[in-house]
Design a protein around this motif. Sequence first.
Motif, PDB file in Angstrom:
ATOM      1  N   THR A  28       1.670  20.745   7.850  1.00 25.84           N
ATOM      2  CA  THR A  28       0.499  19.990   8.295  1.00 25.84           C
ATOM      3  C   THR A  28       0.901  18.922   9.310  1.00 25.84           C
ATOM      4  N   LEU A  29      -0.083  18.356   9.958  1.00 23.64           N
ATOM      5  CA  LEU A  29       0.151  17.302  10.941  1.00 23.64           C
ATOM      6  C   LEU A  29       0.607  15.994  10.297  1.00 23.64           C
ATOM      7  N   ARG A  38       0.218  20.218  18.281  1.00 22.32           N
ATOM      8  CA  ARG A  38      -0.842  21.228  18.470  1.00 22.32           C
ATOM      9  C   ARG A  38      -2.234  20.605  18.362  1.00 22.32           C
ATOM     10  N   GLU A  39      -2.347  19.504  17.618  1.00 21.57           N
ATOM     11  CA  GLU A  39      -3.629  18.809  17.454  1.00 21.57           C
ATOM     12  C   GLU A  39      -3.810  17.690  18.476  1.00 21.57           C
TER      13      GLU A  39
END
Length: 136
Positions: A28-29, A38-39
């Motif tokens: 996860t981020l 990626r976000e």
Amino acid sequence: PPSSCHFNRREFEKRWGWAKRREDGNITLHFDHAAARREGLRAPVAGGPDVIALIFRSALVFFGAGWLKGSKGELTVARPTYLGEYVTAKGRVVGRETLEDGSTRLECEVWVEGPAGDRKITGTISGMVVAGSSNP
């Protein structure tokens, strides 16, 4: 009273268990640099509830039992808190209401401030000041 936290790698590990999550494939981020990029984020970010908890810690010290009984809050996550940032919850009393039972409700403007003075979390909280108690 202010409440601070350095969201360093050790703090992220404690809160999100990086090593275990990597093993089980749950990327996860909150702990993976590539996932954060990626976000559109420059680094992993702390979870909003963990940053908001700094405000609640300050409120508990300020109001004591009056925070546990009758507290209210309206908070907004305005900006991410990145891995490596040192942030501080701050606030100020902006209103006072005397209730029928003699207790007082104080309303406070609150925020969590980043290292550059940017506000990560903003909003208001209120808590009870019971007549005869030692809190504000």
